[in-house]
Design a protein around this motif. Sequence first.
Motif, PDB file in Angstrom:
ATOM      1  N   ALA A 105       0.929  -1.451  -0.106  1.00  0.00           N
ATOM      2  CA  ALA A 105       0.068   0.129  -0.093  1.00  0.00           C
ATOM      3  C   ALA A 105       1.223   1.115  -0.240  1.00  0.00           C
ATOM      4  O   ALA A 105       0.551   2.457  -0.796  1.00  0.00           O
ATOM      5  N   GLN A 106       2.193   1.476   1.005  1.00  0.00           N
ATOM      6  CA  GLN A 106       2.885   2.100   0.744  1.00  0.00           C
ATOM      7  C   GLN A 106       3.416   2.347  -0.549  1.00  0.00           C
ATOM      8  O   GLN A 106       3.389   3.706  -0.565  1.00  0.00           O
ATOM      9  N   GLU A 107       3.887   1.390  -1.614  1.00  0.00           N
ATOM     10  CA  GLU A 107       5.111   1.431  -2.361  1.00  0.00           C
ATOM     11  C   GLU A 107       3.573   1.934  -3.325  1.00  0.00           C
ATOM     12  O   GLU A 107       3.864   3.354  -4.778  1.00  0.00           O
ATOM     13  N   ARG A 108       2.433   1.763  -3.715  1.00  0.00           N
ATOM     14  CA  ARG A 108       1.206   1.749  -4.617  1.00  0.00           C
ATOM     15  C   ARG A 108       0.802   3.191  -4.252  1.00  0.00           C
ATOM     16  O   ARG A 108       0.020   3.998  -5.044  1.00  0.00           O
ATOM     17  N   ARG A 109       0.948   3.596  -3.189  1.00  0.00           N
ATOM     18  CA  ARG A 109       0.093   4.988  -2.392  1.00  0.00           C
ATOM     19  C   ARG A 109      -1.311   4.817  -2.453  1.00  0.00           C
ATOM     20  O   ARG A 109      -1.905   5.587  -2.747  1.00  0.00           O
ATOM     21  N   MET A 110      -2.061   3.722  -2.175  1.00  0.00           N
ATOM     22  CA  MET A 110      -2.995   3.283  -2.247  1.00  0.00           C
ATOM     23  C   MET A 110      -4.060   1.757  -1.500  1.00  0.00           C
ATOM     24  O   MET A 110      -2.714   1.513  -1.281  1.00  0.00           O
ATOM     25  N   VAL A 111      -5.075   2.195  -1.114  1.00  0.00           N
ATOM     26  CA  VAL A 111      -5.614   0.760  -0.114  1.00  0.00           C
ATOM     27  C   VAL A 111      -7.162   0.582  -0.433  1.00  0.00           C
ATOM     28  O   VAL A 111      -7.518   1.859  -0.409  1.00  0.00           O
ATOM     29  N   THR A 112      -7.526  -0.164  -0.945  1.00  0.00           N
ATOM     30  CA  THR A 112      -8.952   0.064  -0.326  1.00  0.00           C
ATOM     31  C   THR A 112      -9.656  -1.389   0.514  1.00  0.00           C
ATOM     32  O   THR A 112      -8.334  -2.559   1.575  1.00  0.00           O
ATOM     33  N   ILE A 113     -10.051  -0.936   1.510  1.00  0.00           N
ATOM     34  CA  ILE A 113     -10.830  -1.142   2.973  1.00  0.00           C
ATOM     35  C   ILE A 113     -12.459  -1.795   2.578  1.00  0.00           C
ATOM     36  O   ILE A 113     -13.021  -0.968   2.551  1.00  0.00           O
ATOM     37  N   HIS A 114     -12.028  -3.306   2.941  1.00  0.00           N
ATOM     38  CA  HIS A 114     -13.556  -3.614   3.015  1.00  0.00           C
ATOM     39  C   HIS A 114     -14.539  -3.571   4.435  1.00  0.00           C
ATOM     40  O   HIS A 114     -13.335  -4.010   5.590  1.00  0.00           O
ATOM     41  N   ARG A 115     -15.648  -3.362   4.005  1.00  0.00           N
ATOM     42  CA  ARG A 115     -16.172  -3.459   5.675  1.00  0.00           C
ATOM     43  C   ARG A 115     -16.145  -4.987   5.798  1.00  0.00           C
ATOM     44  O   ARG A 115     -16.923  -5.661   4.888  1.00  0.00           O
ATOM     45  N   LEU A 116     -16.287  -5.603   6.727  1.00  0.00           N
ATOM     46  CA  LEU A 116     -16.512  -6.700   7.849  1.00  0.00           C
ATOM     47  C   LEU A 116     -18.130  -6.693   8.148  1.00  0.00           C
ATOM     48  O   LEU A 116     -18.358  -5.416   8.299  1.00  0.00           O
ATOM     49  N   ASP A 117     -18.167  -8.449   8.547  1.00  0.00           N
ATOM     50  CA  ASP A 117     -19.654  -8.431   8.464  1.00  0.00           C
ATOM     51  C   ASP A 117     -19.353  -7.986   9.639  1.00  0.00           C
ATOM     52  O   ASP A 117     -20.487  -7.578  10.748  1.00  0.00           O
ATOM     53  N   ASN A 118     -18.727  -7.647  11.127  1.00  0.00           N
ATOM     54  CA  ASN A 118     -18.366  -7.388  12.634  1.00  0.00           C
ATOM     55  C   ASN A 118     -17.974  -6.112  12.325  1.00  0.00           C
ATOM     56  O   ASN A 118     -17.628  -6.203  13.307  1.00  0.00           O
ATOM     57  N   ASP A 119     -17.777  -5.246  11.549  1.00  0.00           N
ATOM     58  CA  ASP A 119     -17.548  -3.613  11.879  1.00  0.00           C
ATOM     59  C   ASP A 119     -19.201  -2.792  11.765  1.00  0.00           C
ATOM     60  O   ASP A 119     -19.807  -3.117  11.296  1.00  0.00           O
TER      61      ASP A 119
ATOM     62  N   LYS B 242      -6.551   6.880  -0.747  1.00  0.00           N
ATOM     63  CA  LYS B 242      -5.059   7.932  -1.919  1.00  0.00           C
ATOM     64  C   LYS B 242      -4.364   8.906  -1.124  1.00  0.00           C
ATOM     65  O   LYS B 242      -5.075   9.567  -0.878  1.00  0.00           O
ATOM     66  N   TRP B 243      -2.610   8.624  -1.501  1.00  0.00           N
ATOM     67  CA  TRP B 243      -2.138   9.469  -1.072  1.00  0.00           C
ATOM     68  C   TRP B 243      -1.468   9.731  -1.729  1.00  0.00           C
ATOM     69  O   TRP B 243      -1.018   8.753  -2.510  1.00  0.00           O
ATOM     70  N   GLU B 244      -0.570  11.556  -1.725  1.00  0.00           N
ATOM     71  CA  GLU B 244       0.462  11.348  -2.452  1.00  0.00           C
ATOM     72  C   GLU B 244       2.012  11.087  -1.739  1.00  0.00           C
ATOM     73  O   GLU B 244       1.567  11.373   0.048  1.00  0.00           O
ATOM     74  N   ALA B 245       3.049  11.935  -1.836  1.00  0.00           N
ATOM     75  CA  ALA B 245       4.302  11.275  -1.150  1.00  0.00           C
ATOM     76  C   ALA B 245       4.103  12.363  -0.237  1.00  0.00           C
ATOM     77  O   ALA B 245       4.079  12.952  -0.830  1.00  0.00           O
ATOM     78  N   SER B 246       4.518  12.128   0.895  1.00  0.00           N
ATOM     79  CA  SER B 246       5.155  12.722   2.026  1.00  0.00           C
ATOM     80  C   SER B 246       6.347  13.736   0.901  1.00  0.00           C
ATOM     81  O   SER B 246       7.045  13.353   0.812  1.00  0.00           O
ATOM     82  N   ALA B 247       6.779  14.597   1.858  1.00  0.00           N
ATOM     83  CA  ALA B 247       8.300  15.321   1.607  1.00  0.00           C
ATOM     84  C   ALA B 247       9.337  14.746   1.732  1.00  0.00           C
ATOM     85  O   ALA B 247      10.273  14.453   1.151  1.00  0.00           O
ATOM     86  N   ASP B 248       8.963  13.536   3.048  1.00  0.00           N
ATOM     87  CA  ASP B 248      10.181  13.191   3.318  1.00  0.00           C
ATOM     88  C   ASP B 248      10.677  11.904   2.108  1.00  0.00           C
ATOM     89  O   ASP B 248      11.936  11.881   1.574  1.00  0.00           O
ATOM     90  N   GLU B 249       9.667  11.654   1.875  1.00  0.00           N
ATOM     91  CA  GLU B 249       9.697  10.474   0.441  1.00  0.00           C
ATOM     92  C   GLU B 249      10.433  11.001  -0.635  1.00  0.00           C
ATOM     93  O   GLU B 249      10.924  10.461  -1.826  1.00  0.00           O
TER      94      GLU B 249
END
Length: 103
Positions: free
Chosen positions: A35-49, A80-87
């Motif tokens: 996720a850090q490399e792609r700068r994106m992640v998909t969060i799925h809602r689980l039944d117990n959420d 989705k997010w952009e790289a931080s200034a440090d990166e």
Amino acid sequence: MAKAKKTDKPVTRHEVSGIERLGLRVSEMINHPIAQERRMVTIHRLDNDGDREWEEVMGLLSETDGIDMTFNDDESVTLKWEASADEDRPVEAFEPVEELAPF
């Protein structure tokens, strides 16, 4: 041989709440190397959420600067997010200076 002493203290367990559990899961997903490399992640809602927990965590994420949220049709959320200034900073490579042999 000496016997181990039995302690009379009850073991206290901290029960993790639903919001803590969901927060930890989302945090782990965001911090995953892929996720850090792609700068994106998909969060799925689980039944117990639960509804309250889901809304609370999504609210916190929506207030975070630098994160774009897309709510998908299957109740998942893509972040989705952009790289931080440090990166973005170029890595400085150390190049040793070659010295001539003194002989």
